[in-house]
Motif scaffolding. Structure first.
Motif, PDB file in Angstrom:
ATOM      1  N   LEU A  47       0.812  -1.397  -0.085  1.00 12.92           N
ATOM      2  CA  LEU A  47       0.151  -0.326  -0.172  1.00 12.92           C
ATOM      3  C   LEU A  47       0.688   1.207   0.005  1.00 12.92           C
ATOM      4  CD1 LEU A  47      -2.831   1.590  -0.272  1.00 12.92           C
ATOM      5  CD2 LEU A  47      -2.288   1.084   2.467  1.00 12.92           C
ATOM      6  N   GLU A  48       1.651   1.891   0.461  1.00 12.72           N
ATOM      7  CA  GLU A  48       2.804   2.284   0.605  1.00 12.72           C
ATOM      8  C   GLU A  48       3.497   2.811  -0.175  1.00 12.72           C
ATOM      9  OE1 GLU A  48       6.838   3.832   2.958  1.00 12.72           O
ATOM     10  OE2 GLU A  48       5.996   2.016   3.799  1.00 12.72           O
ATOM     11  N   ARG A  49       4.196   1.357  -1.500  1.00 14.66           N
ATOM     12  CA  ARG A  49       4.865   1.499  -2.685  1.00 14.66           C
ATOM     13  C   ARG A  49       3.401   1.894  -3.861  1.00 14.66           C
ATOM     14  NH1 ARG A  49       5.380  -2.932  -2.867  1.00 14.66           N
ATOM     15  NH2 ARG A  49       7.861  -3.873  -2.126  1.00 14.66           N
ATOM     16  N   SER A  50       2.052   1.700  -3.453  1.00 16.53           N
ATOM     17  CA  SER A  50       1.095   2.382  -4.310  1.00 16.53           C
ATOM     18  C   SER A  50       1.420   4.033  -4.385  1.00 16.53           C
ATOM     19  CB  SER A  50      -0.368   1.389  -4.430  1.00 16.53           C
ATOM     20  OG  SER A  50      -0.078   0.160  -4.280  1.00 16.53           O
ATOM     21  N   ALA A  51       1.548   4.440  -2.717  1.00 21.76           N
ATOM     22  CA  ALA A  51       0.974   5.567  -2.281  1.00 21.76           C
ATOM     23  C   ALA A  51       1.713   6.616  -2.917  1.00 21.76           C
ATOM     24  CB  ALA A  51       0.496   5.963  -1.256  1.00 21.76           C
ATOM     25  N   LEU A  52       2.513   5.976  -2.875  1.00 25.06           N
ATOM     26  CA  LEU A  52       4.491   6.443  -3.132  1.00 25.06           C
ATOM     27  C   LEU A  52       4.168   6.791  -4.639  1.00 25.06           C
ATOM     28  CD1 LEU A  52       6.661   4.712  -0.524  1.00 25.06           C
ATOM     29  CD2 LEU A  52       6.348   8.092  -0.921  1.00 25.06           C
TER      30      LEU A  52
END
Length: 793
Positions: A47-52
């Motif tokens: 999820l963090e990767r998608s947001a970044l």
């Protein structure tokens, strides 16, 4: 979570200002620190990767992207370590930002990063608040909490807040919030600038626009332009751009004209959205001198006024068409908007009064027969309904207005189980009534019935009924009135001063009127001023009353003027002395300062008050709205409305729904016999108008029991108003052997209806017929009547 980790979390925060139901609270973290070096190292979650990735676009400037990446990392950490019930909301906000991968722009990034930071700050220290709780950031940008999600960037709330700052004359605060909102405006491919909702809602996918929010945005930005001269040109341009998005894609239509789209993804007509959009667009158009917007606002206003009846159930409002009832807060909001528009169109003023009245009216009911184990009812407005019965478990349900049926399993033991229903609407108004019992009958009796105590049979008193009649110009018209189905007429008779007996021709005409109820208006003008004259008038009245075979009342007219009642009182007392047992009435004219009249007549031995209402309200005059003024002066005398004002349908319903009104007389027989008004008269006389706040008792004119216990058992019954009945044949111990329920039309007395119970095998013993009735509309108490003992075999 360990103590050290929790202390670490309390350091990761910022100043958060949040507003809960009008109160402003400020929670301040101990120390504000950056995430860099402040959270434990961990692997990057998907999820963090998608947001970044969503932020990795050239459409977002470097500074905003850097702030966004830091906030994403902070949120990802909080989503891992916050306790359950708090971390989920941070995760939702993070997912929302990630969902804009490939769609991210600078305005969207500002909205989503600000939203993410607001959620991180709040849930770092708080559990989830009540839905619709608002918090604001340092610029005053508003984020609203949605249950199960998180705090969301909310354009309508933001521009409402901007309007409030402008109204308060807060130049600095208005400028700061306006600048922040302008930076979050997204240029639309169809023209104009839109402020987007970035979360899915009511079946719509993000991002979406609100026509209502756009109208408020145009208004607020135009007003801010007038408050902040240094940015006047720029802000007015943004206001015009906010308006341009509306005709481009945020209008739909109803039959009466253009309608605002509350949500860009649906054409659902919502009343509060249209009314607010009209008000906001009119304000914007006036400030911006935008004639095109003014013309659109006018067309929308006309469409709203013409469509009000479609949103009016008669007891509550619809939030949206076709049949979506308003929650209380939206209903109250609509009333406020209607009051703001009332000077623009009388239809808004009328609706404002009606809708406001609905907030004070308790739920009203109608009943249907249903099965022996069910309760079928109609309720006027959304309410919480509680039903208590010995037939089974209590029920508590939330229902919309309309018909509903509640069922219980058939009780194991034979008996009649009382049913009590109570309802409370969203505004706290309460009503209750007793329904007919739920019955389990034995169907057959194989043992000899044993004797036990029985309920006493109440005496059947004369049942009151509501009647509609008309004035006759000549007694010979009574045959026309009878053929038309009228049950009451008024005949005017003028007393020749000094006469002691009516003219024989008049007596003959009155005697030929037959059995139709007659109100005789005896006009004595001038009233006699001495004892001799009053004695003559009393003799005349006595002879006149004896000439009418069915006298409803003899009424002394004309009504006295104001407080000048002494001669009237003396004349009335003289007539009463001559007619001690006859129904006499007093007259009150609502157009002649009736306060003094009523005060002067209070205490007279009157059986009826005949009230002629003023046709329109005015100072010191009484209309139908003043009926309650009679209660203290004449607590036991029913009121007859004499000379019903038009429109007749409204007058008849008002009168039929008044507790103390027994009849209405129209001034012309031709009006009462018109085909168009006959259904209204029928409804009024049957007690079939729904009257919020009124409970009515259905009573029988007569109950004809069988004289011997032969099969099948029959009962004859009639009701003074539409009623439901339950008839059982009970053993001596009170348990029903057979039961039958149904409904009867009510109204002025007519022949009773024969009702036959199912056959049953009866053992030798004593039985009684048990009759219960309740009003079908506006039900109150259940009336119960028991037959004399009947013996089988």
């Amino acid at each position: 979570m360990g103590t050290r980790a929790y202390k670490r979390l309390t350091q990761i925060g910022a100043i958060v200002t949040h507003r809960v139901r009008g109160r402003t609270l400020i929670a301040v973290s101990a120390v504000a620190v950056t995430l860099a070096g402040g959270t434990p190292a961990s692997s990057v979650t998907p999820l963090e990767r998608s947001a970044l990735k969503a932020l990795a676009t050239s459409r977002v400037d470097a500074d905003t992207a850097a702030r966004g990446r830091a906030e994403v990392r902070r949120a990802a950490y909080l989503a891992r370590v916050l306790p359950s019930g708090r971390r989920e909301h941070v995760r939702v906000a993070l997912e929302e930002l990630a969902s804009f991968a490939g769609k991210m722009t600078q305005p969207r990034a500002l909205a989503l990063i600000g939203e993410l930071k607001a959620n991180d700050d709040y849930f770092l220290q708080h559990w989830a608040p009540q839905p619709k709780t608002d918090i604001t950031d340092v610029d005053g940008v508003v984020y609203r909490y949605f249950s199960g999600r998180c705090f969301e960037f909310h354009p309508l709330a933001n521009f409402g807040a901007l309007n409030a700052r402008v109204a308060a004359g807060d130049i600095e605060g208005s400028q700061r919030l306006a600048d922040a909102l302008v930076a979050r405006g997204v240029y639309q491919s169809t023209g104009g600038i839109g402020w987007e909702y970035t979360f899915p809602y009511a079946g719509g996918r993000a991002p979406w626009l609100s026509g209502m929010a756009q109208a408020v945005a145009a208004q607020a930005l135009a007003r801010t332009a007038g408050l902040v001269p240094s940015e006047s040109t720029s802000l007015m341009g943004k206001a015009r751009a906010a308006y341009q998005a509306i005709p481009a894609r945020l209008l739909t239509s109803v039959s009466a004209g253009p309608w605002i789209r509350l949500y860009s993804f649906t054409s659902l007509p919502v009343l509060n959205a249209q009314l607010q959009a009209v008000i906001s667009l009119q304000s914007y158009a006036a400030t911006a001198e935008d004639s095109v917007a003014a013309a659109l606002a006018k067309r929308m206003q006309n469409a709203a006024a013409a469509s009000l009846s479609r949103f009016d159930t008669g007891y509550w409002s619809y939030y949206a068409l076709p049949h979506d009832p308003s929650p209380l807060d939206y209903h109250e909001y609509v009333v406020q908007l209607l009051q703001r528009l009332k000077s623009a169109d009388p239809r808004f003023a009328d609706a404002a009064v009606r809708f406001a009245a609905y907030e004070k009216q308790p739920p009203a009911f109608q009943l249907a027969p249903g099965s022996l184990g069910a309760l079928s009812f109609w309720i006027s407005k959304p309410s919480t309904v509680s039903v208590v019965t010995g037939a089974g478990p209590s029920r508590r349900v939330s229902v919309d207005g309309g018909w509903h049926t509640l069922k219980w399993a058939v009780p194991k033991r034979p008996g009649a189980y009382a049913v009590h229903l109570a309802a409370t609407d969203s505004a706290g108004n309460h009503s209750s009534f007793d329904a007919l019992p739920i019955v389990r009958a034995t169907s057959t009796v194989t043992k000899r019935a044993t004797q036990s105590a029985v309920v006493a049979t109440p005496t059947i008193q004369p049942a009151p009924s509501f009647r509609v009649g008309a004035a006759l110009t000549d007694p010979s018209q009574s045959s026309v009135a009878t053929e038309a189905g009228l049950h009451l007429v008024r005949v005017d008779v003028t007393w020749p001063a000094g006469a002691t007996a009516p003219d024989p021709a008049l007596v003959s005409a009155l005697q030929q009127m037959g059995s139709i109820d007659t109100l005789v208006a005896l006009t004595a003008s001038p009233l006699p001023a001495d004892d001799a004259g009053r004695a003559a008038l009393a003799q005349y009245a006595t002879a006149l009353a004896s000439s009418v075979s069915s006298l409803h009342a003899l009424v002394l007219t004309p009504a006295p003027l104001g407080a000048v009642t002494s001669n009237y009182v003396a004349a009335f007392d003289a007539i009463r002395a001559g007619l001690p047992d006859s129904p006499l009435g007093v007259a009150v004219d609502g157009s002649t300062s009736p306060v003094g009249t009523v005060s002067g007549l209070a205490g007279l031995d009157a059986n009826v008050v005949v009230f002629r209402p003023a046709p329109t309200p005015a100072k010191n005059l009484w209309t139908l709205a003043n009926l309650s003024q009679f209660q203290d002066a004449f607590p036991d005398a029913p009121i007859v409305i004499d000379g019903a004002p038009a429109p007749y349908a409204t007058t008849l319903k008002t009168a039929a729904c008044a507790q103390d009104v027994s009849a209405v007389l129209l001034d012309r027989l031709s009006d009462a016999t018109r085909a168009s008004i006959r259904p209204t008269i029928d409804t009024a006389e049957r007690g079939a108008f729904v009257c919020p706040g009124l409970t009515s008792d259905a009573l029988p004119y007569e109950v004809q029991y069988p004289t011997a216990l032969t099969q099948p058992v029959s009962v004859s019954l009639n009701c003074n108003r539409d009623c439901l009945y339950l008839i059982t044949l009970d053993r001596a111990d009170g348990r029903p052997v057979v039961a039958h329920r149904g409904q009867l039309n009510g109204g002025p007395a007519g022949p009773p209806t024969k009702i036959t119970l199912p056959r049953a095998k009866l053992a030798a013993g004593t039985y009684r017929v048990d009759v219960r009735i309740v009003a079908r509309v506006n039900p109150g108490a259940v009336a119960r009547y028991l037959s004399p003992a009947l013996t089988a075999g």
